[in-house]
Design a protein around this motif. Structure first.
Motif, short mmCIF file in Angstrom:
data_model
loop_
_atom_site.label_atom_id
_atom_site.label_comp_id
_atom_site.label_asym_id
_atom_site.label_seq_id
_atom_site.Cartn_x
_atom_site.Cartn_y
_atom_site.Cartn_z
N ILE A 94 39.85 3.98 11.38
CA ILE A 94 39.09 4.16 12.62
C ILE A 94 37.91 3.19 12.72
O ILE A 94 37.09 3.33 13.61
CB ILE A 94 38.56 5.61 12.74
CG1 ILE A 94 37.81 6.03 11.48
CG2 ILE A 94 39.67 6.56 13.03
CD1 ILE A 94 37.17 7.37 11.59
N GLY A 95 37.86 2.21 11.82
CA GLY A 95 36.75 1.26 11.90
C GLY A 95 37.17 -0.01 12.61
O GLY A 95 38.35 -0.39 12.60
N LYS A 96 36.19 -0.70 13.20
CA LYS A 96 36.49 -1.98 13.84
C LYS A 96 36.69 -3.01 12.73
O LYS A 96 35.95 -3.02 11.76
CB LYS A 96 35.30 -2.41 14.71
CG LYS A 96 35.21 -1.68 16.00
CD LYS A 96 34.19 -2.37 16.90
CE LYS A 96 33.99 -1.53 18.14
NZ LYS A 96 32.75 -1.79 18.80
N THR A 97 37.65 -3.91 12.94
CA THR A 97 37.92 -4.92 11.91
C THR A 97 36.79 -5.93 11.87
O THR A 97 36.01 -6.07 12.81
CB THR A 97 39.22 -5.67 12.22
OG1 THR A 97 39.15 -6.12 13.57
CG2 THR A 97 40.42 -4.77 12.06
N GLU B 289 32.77 -9.77 14.27
CA GLU B 289 32.23 -11.14 14.37
C GLU B 289 32.30 -11.64 15.80
O GLU B 289 31.33 -12.23 16.30
CB GLU B 289 33.03 -12.06 13.45
CG GLU B 289 32.61 -11.96 12.01
CD GLU B 289 33.53 -12.76 11.10
OE1 GLU B 289 34.37 -13.52 11.61
OE2 GLU B 289 33.42 -12.60 9.89
N ALA B 290 33.43 -11.39 16.47
CA ALA B 290 33.57 -11.84 17.87
C ALA B 290 32.51 -11.20 18.74
O ALA B 290 31.92 -11.86 19.61
CB ALA B 290 34.97 -11.50 18.39
N GLU B 291 32.26 -9.91 18.49
CA GLU B 291 31.23 -9.22 19.30
C GLU B 291 29.86 -9.81 19.05
O GLU B 291 29.05 -9.96 19.97
CB GLU B 291 31.23 -7.73 18.95
CG GLU B 291 32.33 -6.96 19.64
CD GLU B 291 32.26 -5.49 19.35
OE1 GLU B 291 31.31 -5.04 18.68
OE2 GLU B 291 33.17 -4.79 19.79
N ALA B 292 29.57 -10.17 17.80
CA ALA B 292 28.27 -10.76 17.48
C ALA B 292 28.10 -12.09 18.21
O ALA B 292 27.03 -12.37 18.77
CB ALA B 292 28.15 -10.96 15.97
N ILE B 293 29.16 -12.92 18.23
CA ILE B 293 29.09 -14.20 18.93
C ILE B 293 28.86 -13.98 20.42
O ILE B 293 28.04 -14.66 21.05
CB ILE B 293 30.37 -15.03 18.69
CG1 ILE B 293 30.44 -15.46 17.23
CG2 ILE B 293 30.42 -16.24 19.59
CD1 ILE B 293 31.76 -16.04 16.83
N ALA B 294 29.58 -13.01 21.01
CA ALA B 294 29.44 -12.74 22.45
C ALA B 294 28.01 -12.32 22.77
O ALA B 294 27.43 -12.73 23.78
CB ALA B 294 30.42 -11.65 22.86
#
Lengths: 220, 167
Positions: B107-110, B115-120
């Protein structure tokens, strides 16, 4: 009126600080002519000469500029195409939902395997604990039964002793015989005990040496 | 001391909370743990709740995290999704590390998603932007641009009342 105000504002903005004490400060009107001022009379009909480079230099310059501009144009077009709306994948809600569901199904499978393993080990553990508790109960039962048996034995022992003793009990029919026996055989308690356990009767025998009676003192 | 409260106050430090790895997926709204206080097979879950739950709640402030004590013969974790689905995770006789690892998988985000969310997020915080919600409100505040017409009036050829005057 507006011009005067503007002039005043400009003066305050672009003037150097005017302190009455310093005599060596020159005040400057402005660093450069404001954009909206009309051209000065001396500069109205000024035609600045056209600078011309030698032909080879002009050709070389044009070549360099052309190559630079083509490079910049190509990069710009590439980026425009890359980030254009047509090429951008639109956010498809249905597809997103499908992805979420698929992900959920995959994770559920992994989780189910994990749950199965734990179920197995839990059932083994529970069975073991059940067996242990059954055996423990059996042991306790045996212990209790033993205790009951021992209690029964002690009770029976006591009953047996009383039964034996009851043979010598004096009942109404044995009463006369018992009284006669008692009269004929008086029990003499008047004896002394030796350390060796010898009874020294007082009625018939005399004590070994003279013993003077002890006087009871007043203080005690 | 007013700040070292509780049994292991390190759980309340920012460093510890930021070090939490489990970021739940966006669809999960409720996260519940059922366990008993006594019982050898419940100890792993109990320790998991003691050490890892603060990190989980810190990293997921919009998820409801709840614990239920002394109501179950065997410990388990239950996650409730937005779509109404549930995920039941058995934790009988498992250590806190095993449970945490398994949750990260399920149930955790990979790591890639995070990382993609941090860049966004970084892209949104472009310091060159101006306007609402940024440091500079107007283009006139940016060095190299025309100053604010409030302070220095625009030249007449840029002012509408002169361009469209009927003289």
């Amino acid at each position: 009126m507006l011009k005067a105000l503007n002039n005043f504002k400009l003066l305050s903005m672009t003037c150097e600080t005017f302190s009455p004490n310093s005599l060596y400060q020159q005040s400057v009107r402005w660093g450069r002519k404001p954009l909206w001022f009309p051209t000065a009379k001396s500069k109205l009909f000024r035609v600045s000469p056209r600078k011309r480079l030698p032909k080879e230099e002009e050709v070389e310059k044009r070549r360099l500029y052309n190559s630079y501009r083509t490079q910049v144009k190509s990069i710009k077009q590439y980026l425009e195409e890359k980030y254009s709306l047509e090429n951008q994948e639109a956010f498809d809600e249905e597809k997103h939902k499908m992805e979420i569901e698929e992900d959920f199904i995959q994770c559920s499978e992994i989780n189910d395997k994990w749950n199965e393993e734990i179920k197995k080990s839990r059932e083994e553990r529970v069975e073991k604990e059940l067996q242990e508790s059954i055996e423990d109960a059996k042991r306790r039962l045996e212990k209790r039964l033993k205790i009951y048996a021992e209690q029964r034995e002690t009770a029976e022992e006591a009953v047996r002793q009383v039964k034996e003793a009851s043979q010598h009990f004096i009942t109404p029919d044995k009463l006369d015989a018992a009284i006669e026996y008692a009269i004929n055989n008086p029990v003499d308690y008047n004896f002394a005990l030796d350390l060796d356990g010898n009874k020294i009767r007082g009625r018939e025998t005399k004590p070994p040496s003279k013993i003077e009676p002890e006087k009871i003192s007043a203080k005690a | 001391m007013p700040f070292m409260k509780g049994k292991a106050p390190v759980r309340r430090t920012l460093k510890y909370l930021e070090a939490g790895k489990l970021v739940l997926k966006n669809e999960i709204k409720v996260f519940t743990v059922n366990y008993n206080v006594h019982g050898a097979h419940h100890q792993g879950t109990k320790e998991f709740v003691f050490w890892y739950l603060p990190q989980i709640q810190y990293k997921n402030p919009n998820v409801q995290v709840a614990t239920f004590k002394n109501m179950t013969p065997s410990p388990f974790i239950r996650c409730f999704y937005e779509t109404g689905k549930q995920m039941l995770i058995d934790c009988d006789n498992k250590s806190k590390e095993d449970i945490h690892e398994h949750l990260l998988k399920i149930i955790g985000k990979t790591r890639e998603t995070l990382e993609a969310e941090a860049i966004a997020r970084e892209k949104k915080d472009n310091p060159a932007n101006f306007g609402r919600g940024c440091d500079r409100h107007c283009i006139c505040e940016i060095p190299g641009q025309i100053p604010c017409p409030e302070i220095v009036p625009l030249p007449n050829h840029m002012r509408g009342k002169f361009i469209y005057a009927k003289d």
